[in-house]
Scaffold this motif. Structure first.
Motif, mmCIF file in Angstrom:
data_model
loop_
_atom_site.group_PDB
_atom_site.id
_atom_site.type_symbol
_atom_site.label_atom_id
_atom_site.label_comp_id
_atom_site.label_asym_id
_atom_site.label_seq_id
_atom_site.Cartn_x
_atom_site.Cartn_y
_atom_site.Cartn_z
ATOM 1 N N LEU A 238 -13.831 -10.085 -4.191
ATOM 2 C CA LEU A 238 -12.643 -9.270 -3.930
ATOM 3 C C LEU A 238 -11.879 -9.777 -2.716
ATOM 4 N N ILE A 239 -12.580 -10.309 -1.732
ATOM 5 C CA ILE A 239 -11.912 -10.878 -0.564
ATOM 6 C C ILE A 239 -10.991 -12.023 -0.987
ATOM 7 N N ALA A 240 -11.469 -12.871 -1.899
ATOM 8 C CA ALA A 240 -10.634 -13.970 -2.390
ATOM 9 C C ALA A 240 -9.385 -13.433 -3.085
ATOM 10 N N ALA A 241 -9.568 -12.377 -3.882
ATOM 11 C CA ALA A 241 -8.415 -11.781 -4.578
ATOM 12 C C ALA A 241 -7.422 -11.186 -3.588
ATOM 13 N N PHE A 242 -7.923 -10.529 -2.560
ATOM 14 C CA PHE A 242 -7.034 -9.897 -1.592
ATOM 15 C C PHE A 242 -6.367 -10.909 -0.671
ATOM 16 N N LEU A 243 -6.991 -12.074 -0.471
ATOM 17 C CA LEU A 243 -6.313 -13.156 0.241
ATOM 18 C C LEU A 243 -5.041 -13.562 -0.507
ATOM 19 N N GLY A 244 -5.139 -13.635 -1.827
ATOM 20 C CA GLY A 244 -3.972 -13.976 -2.633
ATOM 21 C C GLY A 244 -2.891 -12.920 -2.538
ATOM 22 N N ILE A 245 -3.289 -11.653 -2.512
ATOM 23 C CA ILE A 245 -2.299 -10.575 -2.355
ATOM 24 C C ILE A 245 -1.623 -10.681 -0.997
#
Length: 432
Positions: A238-245
């Protein structure tokens, strides 16, 4: 993500048996005591980056310098936010908030004074570190309070959506207010207001002691329950996904500011960013009102794919109307990803580490935003106008690839247990 109700409390049984909704959520006993001060306390967060960008760009004439200063603030926040969350889990939110808001207000005032004095860029970087490190983590703290208040209620999905809508409501008003203050009053007015609102709102929120989660340090089971949220594999995904956001937020802030200045209408910056945030807010409202049948892992993949596609079209916009339409679309794609990500935390992370988990995700957004404002600022300075919009495209595509490759880590362990450094945690049974 909702869960099957295991309590025998009649009120809880009634809550679980009826369809979750915003009205039912807002009637939760004690909710308004932390919602109103929480909204006031998180409002300055949406003003911080754009206030720094506009102030430093005014004093230096460079979007690259402005983006880099804002990036240092974001990196400092991303690095320190999880530790703030861990301390809040262990010692209580009030113990972290009271000194934090005082430090942040003082640091913000110092950064403002140095920028107006035309201090060297490295001095601004030094001042930006405590400014970012001390940003109060109000959003994660409010989400943790919902977790304690609702416990096993299926209203948790609705609460996650409500918090996303609240976050985006601040991003509708925050950039508009900061831009208006910086352009119509004084370049420093945005950052000065941000520091003042943080102090007042943070103290009001800290005063709400009855609804804060119990401190693990005062719990005899703390040695069993206190674990690091980062030890949960799904949290790292999820951290990787939120980095993209975060790359979307940062890239949009710098690129929209550069675009509106290039056409001689800097005041439109807040309007365009507000349109982007409004799309996020509206889709968040809808997302929370739907009784979802699909698993949250699948919803995250579908929603993130839509976000990457929409963000990939931003760099093609060459008019205000087209950019507003694309910004609205991108915003509409962000909320479902954010809501689903925060919902997954409830099933992946033990209760004693959830504030920390939420701050890791918030910090990831800040870190992605920090990297994005730096790169977008350099692209706007060195390449063509609108080159900064390549940053949201790149960030979301890379994050989507990581999500697809590691999607199995978002599922609960066999047997309904998620393991974090050897400590098991029962995963709620999904109802959405």
């Amino acid at each position: 993500m909702g869960s099957a109700v295991t309590t025998t409390d009649p009120a809880k049984t009634s809550t679980a048996s009826s369809r979750p909704g915003y009205g039912q959520l807002l009637r939760t006993r004690g909710a308004w005591t932390f919602l109103l001060p929480g909204f006031a306390a998180r409002q300055p967060f949406a003003m911080l980056t754009i206030s720094i960008v506009l102030l430093v760009q005014h004093t230096t004439g460079s979007y690259g310098a402005a983006g880099a200063t804002a990036a240092v603030t974001g990196v400092a926040m991303a690095l320190f936010a999880p530790y703030s969350g861990r301390l809040a889990d262990r010692y209580g939110q009030r113990a972290v908030l009271l000194p934090g808001v005082l430090v942040h207000a003082l640091a913000g005032l110092t950064l403002t004074a140095l920028a107006l004095a035309h201090a060297p860029l490295w001095v601004l970087f030094v001042a930006a570190v405590p400014t970012g490190a001390s940003v109060p983590q109000i959003g994660p703290m409010v989400r943790a309070r919902w977790g304690v208040t609702l416990k096993d209620s299926p209203l948790m999905t609705t609460a996650a959506a409500f918090e996303s809508v609240t976050d985006e409501l601040t991003f509708v008003f925050g950039p508009l207010l900061a831009t208006a203050l910086c352009t119509a009053v004084a370049p420093a007015a945005g950052l000065l207001t941000e520091a003042s609102l943080t102090l007042v709102g943070g103290l009001l929120f800290a005063a709400q002691k009855r609804t804060q989660p119990p401190a693990a340090a005062g719990d005899g089971h703390a040695r069993v329950e206190h674990v690091s949220a980062l030890g949960v594999p799904g949290v790292r995904v999820l951290i990787a996904a939120f980095l993209g956001i975060g790359s979307v937020f940062g890239g949009m802030q710098v690129s929209l500011a550069a675009f509106t200045e290039s056409i001689g209408e800097p005041g439109l910056n807040g309007v365009l960013y507000g349109t982007f945030a409004a799309g996020n807010m509206l889709s968040g409202v809808v997302c929370g009102a739907i009784a979802w049948k699909a698993a949250p892992q699948r919803r995250l993949l579908v929603g993130y794919t839509a976000l990457a596609l929409a963000a990939s079209a931003l760099w093609t916009a060459h008019s205000v109307l087209l950019l507003a339409a694309l910004g609205l679309l991108v915003g509409m794609c962000i909320a479902p990803a954010l809501i689903t990500g925060y919902t997954l935390v409830e099933g992946l992370v033990p209760a004693g580490a959830r504030t920390e988990a939420f701050t890791w995700l918030t910090g990831a957004v800040a870190l992605g935003q920090a990297a994005a404002v730096t790169v977008a600022g350099q692209l706007e300075d060195r390449l063509w106008g609108g080159a900064g919009f390549l940053v949201p495209m790149t960030g979301t595509v890379l994050a989507l690839l990581a999500l697809v490759a590691l999607r199995s880590r978002l599922a609960a362990r066999p047997g309904g247990r998620t393991v974090a450094r050897g400590v098991g945690h029962r995963s709620p049974v999904a109802v959405d």
